[in-house]
Design a protein around this motif. Sequence first.
Motif, PDB file in Angstrom:
ATOM      1  N   GLN A   1      26.137  36.442  32.025  1.00  0.00           N
ATOM      2  CA  GLN A   1      26.948  37.484  32.653  1.00  0.00           C
ATOM      3  C   GLN A   1      26.923  37.267  34.165  1.00  0.00           C
ATOM      4  O   GLN A   1      25.867  36.995  34.749  1.00  0.00           O
ATOM      5  N   LEU A   2      28.091  37.358  34.802  1.00  0.00           N
ATOM      6  CA  LEU A   2      28.151  37.367  36.262  1.00  0.00           C
ATOM      7  C   LEU A   2      28.127  38.808  36.726  1.00  0.00           C
ATOM      8  O   LEU A   2      29.053  39.571  36.460  1.00  0.00           O
TER       9      LEU A   2
ATOM     10  N   GLU B   1      41.452  39.527  41.869  1.00  0.00           N
ATOM     11  CA  GLU B   1      41.884  38.475  40.946  1.00  0.00           C
ATOM     12  C   GLU B   1      40.695  37.870  40.206  1.00  0.00           C
ATOM     13  O   GLU B   1      40.751  37.648  38.990  1.00  0.00           O
ATOM     14  N   TYR B   2      39.608  37.624  40.924  1.00  0.00           N
ATOM     15  CA  TYR B   2      38.399  37.094  40.297  1.00  0.00           C
ATOM     16  C   TYR B   2      37.769  38.142  39.383  1.00  0.00           C
ATOM     17  O   TYR B   2      37.293  37.819  38.284  1.00  0.00           O
ATOM     18  N   ALA B   3      37.746  39.387  39.835  1.00  0.00           N
ATOM     19  CA  ALA B   3      37.100  40.443  39.058  1.00  0.00           C
ATOM     20  C   ALA B   3      37.801  40.696  37.734  1.00  0.00           C
ATOM     21  O   ALA B   3      37.158  41.000  36.721  1.00  0.00           O
ATOM     22  N   GLN B   4      39.114  40.580  37.714  1.00  0.00           N
ATOM     23  CA  GLN B   4      39.853  40.810  36.477  1.00  0.00           C
ATOM     24  C   GLN B   4      39.483  39.793  35.406  1.00  0.00           C
ATOM     25  O   GLN B   4      39.546  40.089  34.215  1.00  0.00           O
ATOM     26  N   ILE B   5      39.068  38.616  35.818  1.00  0.00           N
ATOM     27  CA  ILE B   5      38.662  37.580  34.875  1.00  0.00           C
ATOM     28  C   ILE B   5      37.164  37.602  34.610  1.00  0.00           C
ATOM     29  O   ILE B   5      36.711  37.481  33.468  1.00  0.00           O
ATOM     30  N   LEU B   6      36.362  37.821  35.660  1.00  0.00           N
ATOM     31  CA  LEU B   6      34.911  37.676  35.561  1.00  0.00           C
ATOM     32  C   LEU B   6      34.196  38.986  35.238  1.00  0.00           C
ATOM     33  O   LEU B   6      33.058  38.968  34.786  1.00  0.00           O
TER      34      LEU B   6
ATOM     35  N   PHE C   1      38.739  48.469  43.538  1.00  0.00           N
ATOM     36  CA  PHE C   1      37.746  48.084  42.538  1.00  0.00           C
ATOM     37  C   PHE C   1      37.467  49.177  41.502  1.00  0.00           C
ATOM     38  O   PHE C   1      37.200  48.870  40.341  1.00  0.00           O
ATOM     39  N   SER C   2      37.522  50.436  41.901  1.00  0.00           N
ATOM     40  CA  SER C   2      37.168  51.514  40.970  1.00  0.00           C
ATOM     41  C   SER C   2      38.051  51.553  39.731  1.00  0.00           C
ATOM     42  O   SER C   2      37.555  51.782  38.620  1.00  0.00           O
TER      43      SER C   2
END
Length: 258
Positions: free
Chosen positions: A55-56, A92-97, A133-134
């Motif tokens: 998990q990241l 963009e990264y958060a939606q994947i990771l 982010f929320s």
Amino acid sequence: MLRFTANLSLLFTEVPLINRFAVAKASGFNAVEIQFPYELSAQIIKTELDAQQLQLVLFNVAADDLLQGGEGLAAVPEKQTQFETAVAQAVEYAQILKPEAINILPGCCFDNEHLAAYQDTFKKNLHYALAAFSPLGIKTVFEAINTRDMPHFIIHSSAQMLDIMTEIKHPDLLMQYDIYHSLVMKENPTSFIAQYSDKIGHIQFADYPGRHEPGTGNINFQQLFSVIKTSGYAGWIGAEYKPLNSSTSSLSWLRNAY
């Protein structure tokens, strides 16, 4: 039970970033964090996380020139558009990771006459990040960095972090509490964690004063981990230290930490 992450920006640097995931898993970690993951695409990271069953937990919004001695990004009034672009990249990264939290480094102010404007800009940018982010179910965290290692950093104490949280009053805004930085600033991390565990979204550690692995400095990690365990803090604890020798030889603490 304590849950530890390997900070892949400081640990396992003997190999390229793409290979550090496998080494972290083989070393006993089930989660990792990365300061700035943007040298790899989010999909490449996701593929490697899945392959290693990792998990990241955390990564940072890009900080421009901060690590090269500049003022950084999140507090500089003239860089607000650039900050918004960096937040969009993080989204963009958060939606994947799907990290649990994203960290925002406040940065530095080299002219005290402008400090108030920098602090105001940082708080405005925290609001902006929270709005981004929320909705993804991700906490926004920010951290204090000691002024010995990074002079002119605008947030350098736990009291300052608490003041900002009190002012903004958002349930998804929490502090990233770094034990090493707090000790450099002559704070007491065990008492702080015991009192304010509900305000902390992520903990990081390194021994003090050298910022190396546990056992190389003055911290009683058995006591520290015991305090964290009983404090009510339920988040991850990031090993963010500079190994004195090799990364793998620095991990004896991990076998005894649970």
